[in-house]
Design a protein around this motif. Structure first.
Motif, short mmCIF file in Angstrom:
data_model
loop_
_atom_site.label_atom_id
_atom_site.label_comp_id
_atom_site.label_asym_id
_atom_site.label_seq_id
_atom_site.Cartn_x
_atom_site.Cartn_y
_atom_site.Cartn_z
N ALA A 79 -7.95 -59.11 50.10
CA ALA A 79 -9.33 -59.63 50.14
C ALA A 79 -10.25 -58.65 50.86
CB ALA A 79 -9.35 -60.99 50.83
N LEU A 80 -9.79 -58.06 51.96
CA LEU A 80 -10.61 -57.09 52.68
C LEU A 80 -10.96 -55.88 51.81
CD1 LEU A 80 -9.27 -56.75 56.35
CD2 LEU A 80 -11.42 -57.75 55.56
N ALA A 81 -10.04 -55.50 50.93
CA ALA A 81 -10.28 -54.34 50.07
C ALA A 81 -11.47 -54.56 49.16
CB ALA A 81 -9.03 -54.05 49.24
N LEU A 82 -11.86 -55.81 48.91
CA LEU A 82 -13.01 -56.12 48.06
C LEU A 82 -14.33 -56.06 48.80
CD1 LEU A 82 -11.45 -59.19 46.18
CD2 LEU A 82 -11.55 -56.81 45.41
N GLY A 83 -14.28 -55.89 50.13
CA GLY A 83 -15.49 -55.89 50.94
C GLY A 83 -15.60 -57.18 51.74
N ASP A 84 -16.37 -57.12 52.82
CA ASP A 84 -16.47 -58.27 53.72
C ASP A 84 -17.06 -59.49 53.05
OD1 ASP A 84 -15.44 -56.57 55.56
OD2 ASP A 84 -17.12 -56.67 56.97
N ASP A 85 -18.11 -59.31 52.24
CA ASP A 85 -18.75 -60.46 51.60
C ASP A 85 -17.79 -61.15 50.64
OD1 ASP A 85 -21.06 -59.94 53.00
OD2 ASP A 85 -21.99 -58.79 51.38
N ALA A 86 -17.11 -60.36 49.83
CA ALA A 86 -16.16 -60.94 48.88
C ALA A 86 -15.00 -61.60 49.62
CB ALA A 86 -15.65 -59.86 47.94
N ALA A 87 -14.55 -60.97 50.72
CA ALA A 87 -13.45 -61.55 51.49
C ALA A 87 -13.85 -62.90 52.07
CB ALA A 87 -13.03 -60.59 52.60
N ALA A 88 -15.07 -62.98 52.61
CA ALA A 88 -15.55 -64.25 53.16
C ALA A 88 -15.66 -65.31 52.08
CB ALA A 88 -16.90 -64.03 53.85
N ALA A 89 -16.12 -64.90 50.88
CA ALA A 89 -16.23 -65.85 49.77
C ALA A 89 -14.87 -66.38 49.34
CB ALA A 89 -16.93 -65.19 48.59
N LEU A 90 -13.84 -65.58 49.56
CA LEU A 90 -12.48 -65.99 49.19
C LEU A 90 -11.79 -66.77 50.33
CD1 LEU A 90 -11.27 -62.74 47.39
CD2 LEU A 90 -11.78 -64.95 46.33
N GLY A 91 -12.53 -67.02 51.41
CA GLY A 91 -11.97 -67.80 52.50
C GLY A 91 -11.29 -66.99 53.59
N THR A 92 -11.46 -65.67 53.57
CA THR A 92 -10.86 -64.81 54.60
C THR A 92 -11.92 -64.41 55.61
OG1 THR A 92 -9.22 -63.92 53.07
CG2 THR A 92 -9.72 -62.60 55.00
N HIS A 93 -11.62 -64.60 56.89
CA HIS A 93 -12.55 -64.20 57.95
C HIS A 93 -12.32 -62.72 58.24
CE1 HIS A 93 -14.62 -63.99 61.78
NE2 HIS A 93 -15.08 -65.22 61.60
N PRO A 94 -13.27 -61.83 57.88
CA PRO A 94 -13.01 -60.38 58.00
C PRO A 94 -12.67 -59.93 59.41
CG PRO A 94 -14.94 -60.80 56.63
CD PRO A 94 -14.57 -62.11 57.25
#
Length: 326
Positions: free
Chosen positions: A213-228
């Motif tokens: 998820a982090l590899a997609l960028g912080d915004d995308a990671a947050a949208a996927l439920g991952t706290h960067p």
């Protein structure tokens, strides 16, 4: 839901397992004196003691190589930097300096004290590197992290050298460990470090999807439920834990954490759920093979495993750069 691994990828992933098995067999049987497989099982065999000593070395090689491979894959996924590696980011140098200080200034001789010092030194070095990169012009970028890591590594190595030159006793105790070695290491140390490395390995696999998820960028990671931010701290702690444990066991062994994740990605693609376990397998195979070659390249003397991985890693690094992988 996770997708099934495509058949060609699964087949390619079996090749590193075969490489590991070959490396383990060579580690047990090959050296300045060849050992027959029967010597491993027959206590009456005159070469049984040599065979059992090689078992200890092989176990250490597997543990150290797997930990470094996992640590390098975590660092590269965390920083999105193909040059991220415990050696380049100052983690190994921090662990080394902390052990030198513990022995030379603190007078600590217990193996557990050395392990604790290595963990503290690695963590402090990692934090300093990222703070320096964060306050640099342009902020926390892959290039700034690499430059800060190189600077911190140079500084810490210089301090370690100065302390060692001023203390002959510490230098004698430290000089073989300093170049990276698994020969003559006590497995009792593995009993202390092993549980920590097992926890680090399990946590790295648990965090694999968050790294994706982090590899997609912080915004995308947050949208996927991952706290960067929390993910970065968690992955960074796991990577430091693995690197510090490996360094405490064998000293600074370079290039394993740098090259092994690239080799793993070339086999199974970028998904960390596959890259991380394969990095552990390839790291174990590389260190075991390097230790075996070091035993036979200059008989009857041995070349330390840290020197052998550097000799293999440097041309591998040049090849990766020429192929555009770094």
């Amino acid at each position: 839901m996770s997708r099934a691994v495509p058949a060609p990828v699964a087949v390619r992933a079996l090749s590193p397992l075969l490489v590991l098995l070959v490396a383990l067999a060579a580690s047990l049987l090959v050296g300045s004196r060849a050992v027959a497989p029967s010597a491993l099982l027959d206590p009456a065999d005159p070469l049984h003691a040599i065979a059992m000593a090689r078992v200890d070395r092989t176990v250490l090689a597997v543990v150290v190589g797997a930990a470094l491979g996992l640590s390098g894959a975590c660092f590269q996924g965390l920083t999105r930097n193909p040059l991220a590696d415990p050696g380049i980011l100052g983690v190994s140098a921090g662990a080394s300096l902390a052990m030198v200080v513990a022995i030379s200034i603190g007078g600590l001789s217990a193996p557990l004290a050395h392990v604790g010092a290595a963990f503290v030194g690695a963590a402090v070095a990692a934090i300093v590197v990222h703070l320096l990169a964060a306050v640099s012009r342009g902020g926390l970028r892959p290039s700034s992290v690499t430059i800060a890591g190189a600077a911190v590594t140079a500084a810490l190595t210089s301090v370690s050298t100065a302390l060692l030159l001023g203390d002959h006793g510490t230098l004698q105790a430290f000089r073989f460990w300093q170049v990276g070695t698994i020969g003559g290491r006590d497995l009792a140390l593995l009993a202390a470090v092993g549980p920590v490395l097992v926890v680090g390995a399990v946590l790295s696999l648990v965090l694999a999807r968050r790294l994706d998820a982090l590899a997609l960028g912080d915004d995308a990671a947050a949208a996927l439920g991952t706290h960067p931010t929390r993910t970065r701290w968690a992955v960074g702690a796991v990577a430091v834990l693995l690197a510090a444990g490996a360094t405490a066991l064998a000293g600074p062994v370079g290039f394993v954490g740098l090259l092994v994740p690239h080799a793993a990605r070339s086999v199974v693609g970028p998904a960390h759920g596959r890259v991380l376990p394969l990095s552990a397998v390839l790291g174990a195979a590389l260190v075991a093979a390097a230790d075996t070659v070091g035993r036979v390249v200059l008989p009857p003397s041995e070349v330390q495993v840290g020197i052998m991985t550097a000799m293999v890693g440097l041309p591998g690094f040049v090849w990766a750069v020429r192929r555009g992988r770094l």
